[in-house]
Enzyme design. Structure first.
Site, PDB file in Angstrom:
ATOM      1  N   GLU A  70      -7.610  -0.549 -10.364  1.00  0.00           N
ATOM      2  CA  GLU A  70      -6.641  -0.417  -9.275  1.00  0.00           C
ATOM      3  C   GLU A  70      -7.070  -1.260  -8.082  1.00  0.00           C
ATOM      4  O   GLU A  70      -8.181  -1.110  -7.563  1.00  0.00           O
ATOM      5  CB  GLU A  70      -6.473   1.039  -8.830  1.00  0.00           C
ATOM      6  CG  GLU A  70      -5.405   1.126  -7.728  1.00  0.00           C
ATOM      7  CD  GLU A  70      -5.366   2.421  -6.954  1.00  0.00           C
ATOM      8  OE1 GLU A  70      -5.973   3.410  -7.392  1.00  0.00           O
ATOM      9  OE2 GLU A  70      -4.724   2.413  -5.882  1.00  0.00           O
TER      10      GLU A  70
ATOM     11  N   ASP B 220      -8.774   7.866  -4.097  1.00  0.00           N
ATOM     12  CA  ASP B 220      -8.280   7.109  -5.255  1.00  0.00           C
ATOM     13  C   ASP B 220      -9.256   7.214  -6.413  1.00  0.00           C
ATOM     14  O   ASP B 220      -8.865   7.493  -7.552  1.00  0.00           O
ATOM     15  CB  ASP B 220      -8.109   5.620  -4.883  1.00  0.00           C
ATOM     16  CG  ASP B 220      -6.854   5.379  -4.076  1.00  0.00           C
ATOM     17  OD1 ASP B 220      -6.272   6.354  -3.567  1.00  0.00           O
ATOM     18  OD2 ASP B 220      -6.450   4.214  -3.951  1.00  0.00           O
TER      19      ASP B 220
ATOM     20  N   LYS C  57       0.263   3.263  -6.653  1.00  0.00           N
ATOM     21  CA  LYS C  57      -0.657   2.636  -7.624  1.00  0.00           C
ATOM     22  C   LYS C  57      -1.572   3.686  -8.254  1.00  0.00           C
ATOM     23  O   LYS C  57      -1.737   3.743  -9.464  1.00  0.00           O
ATOM     24  CB  LYS C  57      -1.499   1.550  -6.964  1.00  0.00           C
ATOM     25  CG  LYS C  57      -0.723   0.379  -6.417  1.00  0.00           C
ATOM     26  CD  LYS C  57      -1.644  -0.746  -5.926  1.00  0.00           C
ATOM     27  CE  LYS C  57      -2.569  -0.271  -4.831  1.00  0.00           C
ATOM     28  NZ  LYS C  57      -1.860   0.043  -3.575  1.00  0.00           N
ATOM     29  N   THR C  58      -2.174   4.517  -7.385  1.00  0.00           N
ATOM     30  CA  THR C  58      -3.093   5.534  -7.916  1.00  0.00           C
ATOM     31  C   THR C  58      -2.352   6.549  -8.777  1.00  0.00           C
ATOM     32  O   THR C  58      -2.792   6.888  -9.874  1.00  0.00           O
ATOM     33  CB  THR C  58      -3.827   6.239  -6.769  1.00  0.00           C
ATOM     34  OG1 THR C  58      -4.526   5.262  -5.989  1.00  0.00           O
ATOM     35  CG2 THR C  58      -4.818   7.263  -7.294  1.00  0.00           C
TER      36      THR C  58
ATOM     37  N   SER D 111     -10.874   1.601   0.931  1.00  0.00           N
ATOM     38  CA  SER D 111     -10.982   1.876   2.361  1.00  0.00           C
ATOM     39  C   SER D 111     -10.223   3.177   2.627  1.00  0.00           C
ATOM     40  O   SER D 111      -9.628   3.741   1.726  1.00  0.00           O
ATOM     41  CB  SER D 111     -10.358   0.720   3.154  1.00  0.00           C
ATOM     42  OG  SER D 111      -9.050   0.447   2.667  1.00  0.00           O
TER      43      SER D 111
ATOM     44  N   LYS E  59     -12.077   1.121  -9.321  1.00  0.00           N
ATOM     45  CA  LYS E  59     -11.483   0.833  -8.008  1.00  0.00           C
ATOM     46  C   LYS E  59     -12.495  -0.041  -7.292  1.00  0.00           C
ATOM     47  O   LYS E  59     -13.460   0.470  -6.698  1.00  0.00           O
ATOM     48  CB  LYS E  59     -11.221   2.146  -7.263  1.00  0.00           C
ATOM     49  CG  LYS E  59     -10.692   1.979  -5.844  1.00  0.00           C
ATOM     50  CD  LYS E  59      -9.198   1.738  -5.763  1.00  0.00           C
ATOM     51  CE  LYS E  59      -8.713   1.683  -4.312  1.00  0.00           C
ATOM     52  NZ  LYS E  59      -7.268   1.534  -4.153  1.00  0.00           N
TER      53      LYS E  59
ATOM     54  N   THR F 221       0.842  -1.183   0.000  1.00  0.00           N
ATOM     55  CA  THR F 221       0.000   0.000   0.000  1.00  0.00           C
ATOM     56  C   THR F 221       0.887   1.246   0.000  1.00  0.00           C
ATOM     57  O   THR F 221       2.051   1.181   0.387  1.00  0.00           O
ATOM     58  CB  THR F 221      -0.934  -0.002   1.229  1.00  0.00           C
ATOM     59  OG1 THR F 221      -1.825   1.105   1.144  1.00  0.00           O
ATOM     60  CG2 THR F 221      -0.164   0.074   2.544  1.00  0.00           C
ATOM     61  N   GLU F 222       0.318   2.341  -0.505  1.00  0.00           N
ATOM     62  CA  GLU F 222       1.046   3.625  -0.535  1.00  0.00           C
ATOM     63  C   GLU F 222       2.328   3.545  -1.371  1.00  0.00           C
ATOM     64  O   GLU F 222       3.352   4.152  -1.030  1.00  0.00           O
ATOM     65  CB  GLU F 222       1.376   4.075   0.909  1.00  0.00           C
ATOM     66  CG  GLU F 222       0.143   4.307   1.785  1.00  0.00           C
ATOM     67  CD  GLU F 222      -0.682   5.536   1.358  1.00  0.00           C
ATOM     68  OE1 GLU F 222      -1.845   5.360   0.945  1.00  0.00           O
ATOM     69  OE2 GLU F 222      -0.137   6.652   1.406  1.00  0.00           O
TER      70      GLU F 222
HETATM   71  N1  LIG Z   1       5.806   9.663  -8.272  1.00  0.00           N
HETATM   72  C1  LIG Z   1       5.063  10.382  -7.409  1.00  0.00           C
HETATM   73  N2  LIG Z   1       5.119  11.738  -7.438  1.00  0.00           N
HETATM   74  C2  LIG Z   1       4.385  12.495  -6.581  1.00  0.00           C
HETATM   75  N3  LIG Z   1       3.550  11.977  -5.649  1.00  0.00           N
HETATM   76  C3  LIG Z   1       3.484  10.628  -5.582  1.00  0.00           C
HETATM   77  C4  LIG Z   1       4.212   9.766  -6.439  1.00  0.00           C
HETATM   78  N4  LIG Z   1       3.929   8.476  -6.110  1.00  0.00           N
HETATM   79  C5  LIG Z   1       3.053   8.538  -5.095  1.00  0.00           C
HETATM   80  N5  LIG Z   1       2.760   9.820  -4.772  1.00  0.00           N
HETATM   81  C6  LIG Z   1       1.901  10.270  -3.677  1.00  0.00           C
HETATM   82  O1  LIG Z   1       2.170   9.429  -2.556  1.00  0.00           O
HETATM   83  C7  LIG Z   1       0.932   9.065  -1.916  1.00  0.00           C
HETATM   84  C8  LIG Z   1       0.739   7.542  -2.056  1.00  0.00           C
HETATM   85  O2  LIG Z   1       0.608   7.224  -3.435  1.00  0.00           O
HETATM   86  P1  LIG Z   1      -0.694   6.471  -3.962  1.00  0.00           P
HETATM   87  O3  LIG Z   1      -1.912   7.000  -3.300  1.00  0.00           O
HETATM   88  O4  LIG Z   1      -0.659   6.507  -5.452  1.00  0.00           O
HETATM   89  O5  LIG Z   1      -0.381   5.008  -3.422  1.00  0.00           O
HETATM   90  P2  LIG Z   1      -1.291   3.719  -3.577  1.00  0.00           P
HETATM   91  O6  LIG Z   1      -0.393   2.570  -3.796  1.00  0.00           O
HETATM   92  O7  LIG Z   1      -2.348   3.977  -4.575  1.00  0.00           O
HETATM   93  O8  LIG Z   1      -1.948   3.611  -2.113  1.00  0.00           O
HETATM   94  P3  LIG Z   1      -3.239   2.715  -1.693  1.00  0.00           P
HETATM   95  O9  LIG Z   1      -2.709   1.363  -1.390  1.00  0.00           O
HETATM   96  O10 LIG Z   1      -3.775   3.439  -0.498  1.00  0.00           O
HETATM   97  O11 LIG Z   1      -4.199   2.738  -2.843  1.00  0.00           O
HETATM   98  C9  LIG Z   1      -0.154   9.853  -2.626  1.00  0.00           C
HETATM   99  O12 LIG Z   1      -0.326  11.106  -1.949  1.00  0.00           O
HETATM  100  C10 LIG Z   1       0.425  10.089  -3.990  1.00  0.00           C
HETATM  101  O13 LIG Z   1      -0.104  11.239  -4.630  1.00  0.00           O
HETATM  102  C1  LIG Z   2      -6.015   2.005   3.643  1.00  0.00           C
HETATM  103  C2  LIG Z   2      -4.902   1.782   2.643  1.00  0.00           C
HETATM  104  N1  LIG Z   2      -4.533   3.066   2.075  1.00  0.00           N
HETATM  105  C3  LIG Z   2      -5.315   0.829   1.534  1.00  0.00           C
HETATM  106  N2  LIG Z   2      -6.453   1.387   0.842  1.00  0.00           N
HETATM  107  C4  LIG Z   2      -5.651  -0.552   2.036  1.00  0.00           C
HETATM  108  C5  LIG Z   2      -4.410  -1.353   2.272  1.00  0.00           C
HETATM  109  C6  LIG Z   2      -4.708  -2.743   2.776  1.00  0.00           C
HETATM  110  C7  LIG Z   2      -3.456  -3.537   3.096  1.00  0.00           C
HETATM  111  C8  LIG Z   2      -3.774  -4.860   3.767  1.00  0.00           C
HETATM  112  C9  LIG Z   2      -2.523  -5.689   4.018  1.00  0.00           C
HETATM  113  O1  LIG Z   2      -1.944  -6.232   3.039  1.00  0.00           O
HETATM  114  O2  LIG Z   2      -2.052  -5.729   5.169  1.00  0.00           O
HETATM  115 MG   LIG Z   3      -4.411   3.966  -4.423  1.00  0.00          MG
END
Ligand SMILES: Nc1ncnc2c1ncn2[C@@H]1O[C@H](COP(=O)(O)OP(=O)(O)OP(=O)(O)O)[C@@H](O)[C@H]1O
Ligand SMILES: C[C@H](N)[C@H](N)CCCCCC(=O)O
Ligand SMILES: [Mg+2]
Length: 241
Positions: free
Chosen positions: A130, A69, A24-25, A50, A46, A20-21
Site C-alpha cells: 500500500e 494502516d 486504499k487500506t 505518516s 506499507k 489520500t483517504e
Molecule cells: N468501503 C468502506 N467502508 C467502510 N469504511 C471505509 C470504506 N472505505 C474507506 N473506509 C474508511 O474511511 C477511512 C479512510 O479509508 P482508508 O484509510 O482505507 O483510506 P486510505 O486511502 O488508505 O488513506 P491513506 O492515504 O491515509 O492511507 C478509514 O477510516 C476507512 O476505514
Molecule cells: C497522512 C495521510 N493520511 C497520508 N498517509 C499521506 C498523504 C500524503 C499526500 C501528499 C500529497 O499528495 O499532497
Molecule cells: Mg491507508
C-alpha cells in the site's frame, strides 16, 4: 513444441489511489482477507506511513509510533511476520512522509523503501503493497509513489473514491501511469485495474453513474465496486491480474 511464453510472475500488487483517504487500506485489507481465505500466504507492506500515533508513554523514538494502516493490513493478512516488517518507516505528522520525517529531523530512507519489500517477496506467495496518498504523492525526498512501484515491478491497482470528480481523478492517475516513461525514461507502470470505493455511508448523485462512466472511459478494467462497510461486489482473481 510451441514455445510457451511465460509472462513475468505477478507476485503482488501495488495499491495506489486517486489520493489520500480514498480507501486504499480498506480495499487492501479486503483483498488480503480474500486471498487468505483462498489459502494464499499473503504478505503486506506499507513502505512508509505518516499520521502515526504513539502507543502510550512519551514519544522517545519511532519505535513507539504505530501506523493504523499497518495494523489493519497485518490483521487482515493473519499477522504475518511483524508490524515492524509491515511498516518499517513510521512518522507522526499527517503530511506526505518525506515532510513528516523532516518534522522529526529525519529522512525517509529510500533504500529501505525498496529493501523492506524483499523479506515479503522472498517468503510469501503474494504481496500487497500500500502506497501513501496517490500515485504522485511524494514518499521520500527523491521518490514519488510511482518511483517505488516501478522499482518493485508490481502492477498497480487504483482505488478510486466514489464521489463527484472520480472520473477526472481516475483518468489522471491512469494516464499518468501510462506515460510514466515521459517522467522516468525507459520505465513503465501497468495499471491492472480500478476499484471504485464508497468512502462514506451516503454519497452524491454521481454514485449512480460513476461505475458505468469508468467502465466506458478508463482503459484498465473496473475490477469491482465496494459499498460502505461492504465487500468487493464481484469475484476477482487478484493473482492473475
Ligand atoms: N468501503 C468502506 N467502508 C467502510 N469504511 C471505509 C470504506 N472505505 C474507506 N473506509 C474508511 O474511511 C477511512 C479512510 O479509508 P482508508 O484509510 O482505507 O483510506 P486510505 O486511502 O488508505 O488513506 P491513506 O492515504 O491515509 O492511507 C478509514 O477510516 C476507512 O476505514
Ligand atoms: C497522512 C495521510 N493520511 C497520508 N498517509 C499521506 C498523504 C500524503 C499526500 C501528499 C500529497 O499528495 O499532497
Ligand atoms: Mg491507508
Amino acid at each position: 513444441m510451441a514455445n510457451i511464453k511465460v509472462g513475468p510472475l505477478n507476485r503482488g500488487l501495488f495499491i495506489t489511489g486517486t489520493g489520500t483517504e480514498v480507501g486504499k487500506t480498506y480495499v487492501t485489507a479486503l483483498i488480503a482477507r480474500q486471498l487468505v481465505a483462498e489459502g494464499v500466504r499473503v504478505g503486506v507492506y506499507k513502505p512508509a506511513a505518516s499520521g502515526c500515533h504513539q502507543e502510550g508513554g512519551t514519544l522517545v523514538s519511532d519505535d513507539a509510533l504505530v501506523s493504523n494502516d499497518a495494523v489493519a493490513l497485518w490483521e487482515a493478512a493473519g499477522r504475518p511476520l511483524s508490524l515492524e516488517a509491515v511498516c518499517p518507516q513510521r512518522f507522526a505528522a499527517p503530511l506526505a512522509p518525506h515532510r513528516a520525517a523532516r518534522e522529526e529531523g529525519r529522512r525517509v530512507d529510500a533504500a529501505l523503501l525498496r529493501s523492506g519489500y524483499d523479506v515479503w517477496r522472498d517468503a510469501f506467495d503474494f504481496v500487497l503493497v500500500e502506497g501513501a496518498g496517490g500515485l504522485m504523492s511524494p514518499l521520500s525526498d527523491d521518490d514519488y509513489n510511482a518511483d517505488l512501484a516501478i522499482d518493485l515491478g508490481l502492477p498497480l491497482v487504483v482505488v478510486a473514491a466514489n464521489r463527484l470528480g472520480v472520473i477526472n481523478d481516475t483518468l489522471q492517475t491512469v494516464i499518468t501511469a501510462s506515460v510514466i516513461d515521459s517522467l522516468r525514461p525507459g520505465k513503465e507502470l501497468r495499471v491492472a485495474g480500478v476499484v471504485l470505493n464508497d468512502v462514506a455511508p451516503t454519497g452524491d448523485a454521481s454514485r449512480a453513474t460513476n461505475a458505468a462512466e469508468l467502465d466506458e472511459r478508463v482503459g484498465p478494467p473496473l475490477l469491482g465496486c465496494v459499498k460502505w462497510a461492504g465487500g468487493i461486489d464481484r469475484a476477482v482473481n487478484w493473482q492473475a491480474l
